[in-house]
Write a protein that holds these residues in place. Structure first.
Motif: not given
Ligand SMILES: [Mg+2]
Ligand SMILES: Nc1ncnc2c1ncn2[C@@H]1O[C@H](COP(=O)(O)OP(=O)(O)O)[C@@H](O)[C@H]1O
Lengths: 272, 434
Positions: A63-65, A192-195
């Motif tokens: 997901k982050s990638t 937003m990455d797991e904000p």
């Molecule tokens: Mg991640």
């Protein structure tokens, strides 16, 4: 392996509606490699205007990638290679002649851990407008700071202490400060990455409310490990599994009536 | 599952009350080990503090007398015949003082004894009278009472370093000189004063006229060159390697080489400096410029390594934050990363510079070991530096130079402590939390 890499053919079929009408961003056949590791495999998805799209999936699924591809933050990671096409309003952001600096002003990013600069609250928000030369004078800059803090729902709490250090705020306030800093440069898309993963439930609720308001001005892509959060804030949801985009659809439908077995296993809590 | 089985076992044990017993048993053992370890640490600290105290006590007790110099009061008649107005600078000042001494002890007539009498006053007295007369010409024709420094042997006598019981032949101060000294002393004409000469003049063959100012000025020039070259070059290299260079085999190779350079014995840098700066580029020998260049070579790896460590310790989240709002690489580094790394960079630089301040070996190779009387006035004047001056004095046989050696060490230590204190101040000044 569902993917036949030798021919570059897509072996895994994403289920659901990857396309939307009049999208803000369009991803076509995106692949990401960390050295030899194939972290994102042939992902194609549209990101709709003024919508919140949530990316969910077990940790390590990419997901982050994937979200980092959308503003080319992956460029900063050594040995990371991205192929495919990502269009922002019909321009491919991976074109040779694209400058990442204005791109990142258009596609802003909020990170997992609140990361305000160790400077004053004012300077944190003013930094973006300053480096991009958005304000002609001090009064305009003040205006940028005030509007951004208001939109991030932080103005009332900090208006009397703008000269205090950004790091002196609580975790939830810091994250809203980071959101204010991002929207100060008037981006079109906010990633937003797991904000909320580092925040307590009350601060989380504030940010979630904020995301809902921000939707009227911005397009938002949010990565979350909490399915409840995805259900609360997003209109569309994408489910990733080991680098594959398994299913995309209207959030309600994905959660109540998942079409793929993997999605169903995940949201019913059988793994993840 | 394995996990739950294990938990079950632990529970069974605790229910029988045995777990807590076992924990308590091992707990007392753990505390004992902890106490033992703490005692080892305390002993280690006490031992090292003890050695440090020993060092300081020995140096201070040996060196502090050098901060005082014995003076003697004499009446000098500034004879207008000896001091012609047009030749004041080359007049016979020694004659004036000799005359004054002779008139005080008219009974001294033997040539040998006269020589011993005149030898009790430092030749520094001649310069002192000359300076006094040149400054105030109206004094000519009057008798002036002045305090002049005594010779180093008499100084040692006054400080109690000469044993009167040793046979006269083995003593540097003769019986007759002792008698004169005692007469002066009784008359209250002997006095110890703060030794300003030690802090204001260069080296000299006469211990009572020698000072460390020449060496300090040399050290200062050397350090200025070192700092001006090694700080910008070192920091630029570190920033480039850490922030801009793409990770490749070349960068790894460079990194290994920099680490190796930091471990090269300093004398090798001296030989390198001799071969390159003096023999190839023809720069002057013994010059602070060359000394600074050599010490730059030595300090660079230290600064680069410390700066890279400081840059690495800036959290990546700060870089991401800046990049995320669209700052360029350059802006990210110079607006955010570099200011946060600055305290660490400064600390590393000051550590490197204080090492350079105490360095001797490489400077010997480029000829900064010569006997130099004049205080250097520029970067190319021949000069020496503090540690080399210490080395030179330590080699001299006179008792008075032994004292000055320790005093110079004290000054060097004081400078080192001052620089390190500065490092702490700077670090606290720039330190910011994130
Ligand atoms: Mg991640
Ligand atoms: N910088 C990196 N270098 C190498 N591999 C990475 C890097 N970042 C992530 N990965 C790998 O890529 C995969 C996806 O990671 P990530 O996108 O962080 O997953 P998620 O955010 O969904 O938990 C993981 O297997 C991870 O090990």
């Amino acid at each position: 392996m569902e993917t036949n890499e030798s021919t570059g053919q897509k072996g895994f079929q994403t289920v659901g509606e990857t396309k939307v009408e009049n999208p803000r961003m369009t991803c076509r056949d995106v692949n990401v490699y960390y050295g030899d590791k194939h972290a994102i495999k042939h992902v194609g998805i549209d990101i709709g205007r003024n919508q919140v799209i949530a990316m969910i999936g077990p940790s390590g699924c990419g997901k982050s990638t994937f979200i980092r591809c959308l503003n080319r933050m992956n460029d900063t990671i050594p040995r990371c290679r991205v192929t495919g096409e990502i269009l922002l309003d019909d321009t491919n952001i991976y074109d040779r002649d694209i400058d990442v600096v204005p791109l990142r002003a258009q596609v802003g990013m909020v990170f997992q851990k609140p990361n305000p600069f160790p400077k004053s609250i004012y300077d944190n928000v003013a930094y973006g407008p300053r480096i991009h030369g958005l304000a002609q004078n001090k009064a305009e800059l003040d205006e940028y700071v005030e509007t951004s803090l208001k939109r991030a729902g932080l103005w009332e709490e900090v208006k009397d202490r703008l000269d205090h250090s950004g790091t002196s705020l609580s975790g939830g306030q810091q994250q809203r400060l980071c959101i204010a800093r991002t929207i100060a440069v008037s981006p079109e898309v906010i990633l937003m990455d797991e904000p909320c993963s580092a925040l307590d439930p009350i601060a989380t609720a504030k940010i979630e409310g904020l995301i809902d308001e921000l939707r009227t001005h911005y397009t938002i892509v949010i990565v979350t490990h909490s399915m409840q959060q995805a259900a609360r804030v997003s209109q569309r949801t994408a489910y990733f599994h080991m680098g594959d985009l398994v299913e995309v659809g209207i959030t309600d439908k994905v959660f109540t009536n998942p079409r793929h077995k993997l999605t169903e296993d995940y949201i019913t809590g059988r793994f993840g | 599952m394995n996990n739950s089985e294990y938990k079950q076992k632990a529970l069974d044990k605790s229910s029988s009350g045995r777990t807590i017993e076992m924990v308590n048993k091992s707990l007392s053992r753990r505390y004992k080990a902890e106490r033992r370890f703490r005692r080892y640490g305390q002993v280690a600290i006490i031992i090292s503090l003890g050695f440090l105290c020993l060092l300081f006590i020995s140096i201070i007790s040996k060196g502090y007398p050098a901060f005082y110099q014995t003076f003697i009061q004499i009446d000098v008649f500034l004879d207008p015949d000896v001091l012609p107005k047009d030749k004041l600078s080359t007049a016979n000042y020694p004659g004036l003082i000799k005359k004054s001494l002779s008139s005080e002890f008219p009974e001294v007539e033997l040539r040998r004894e006269k020589k011993q009498l005149y030898g009790m006053v430092s030749i520094g007295a001649y310069y002192q009278i000359r300076k006094m007369v040149m400054k105030n010409r109206d004094m000519i024709g009057t008798t002036q009472t002045v305090w002049v420094p005594v010779d180093d042997d008499i100084d040692m006598l006054a400080k109690g370093h000469i044993d009167r019981n040793t046979p006269e032949l083995e003593r540097r101060v003769k019986d007759i000189q002792l008698a004169w000294f005692d007469r002066w002393d009784k008359a209250g004409k002997i006095k110890k004063r703060f030794n300003t000469t030690f802090f204001t003049s260069g080296d000299s063959r006469e211990p009572e006229m020698s000072g460390i100012w020449g060496a300090m000025a040399g050290s200062l020039y050397v350090l200025v060159v070192t700092l001006l070259l090694s700080f910008p070059i070192g920091v630029a290299a570190a920033v480039y390697l850490e922030e801009f260079a793409s990770k490749s085999r070349w960068v790894d190779l460079i990194e290994v080489n920099i680490n190796n350079l930091a471990a090269v014995p300093s004398i090798v840098f001296g030989l390198l400096g001799l071969a390159i700066f003096i023999n190839f580029f023809g720069l002057p020998r013994s010059a602070p410029l060359v000394g600074g260049l050599v010490l730059t070579l030595m300090t660079l790896p230290i600064i680069i390594i410390a700066s890279r460590a400081a840059l690495q310790s800036v959290p990546p989240s700060i870089r991401q934050a800046a990049l995320g709002v669209g700052a360029s690489k350059m802006q990210t580094v110079f607006h955010h990363v570099f200011p946060l790394a600055l305290p660490g960079i400064l600390t590393g630089t000051i550590i490197g510079i204080s090492r350079a301040l105490g360095e001797t070996a490489p400077l010997l190779m480029i000829g900064m070991v010569a006997f130099i009387v004049d205080v250097p006035g520029s970067f190319t004047d021949p000069s020496t530096v503090l540690p080399v001056q210490i080395y030179l004095w330590a080699d001299s046989p006179e008792r008075a130079f032994v004292e000055r050696t320790s005093a110079a060490i004290l000054v060097l230590l004081a400078l080192l402590i001052a620089t390190n204190f500065l490092a702490v101040l700077l670090r606290n000044r720039f330190e910011r939390r994130w």
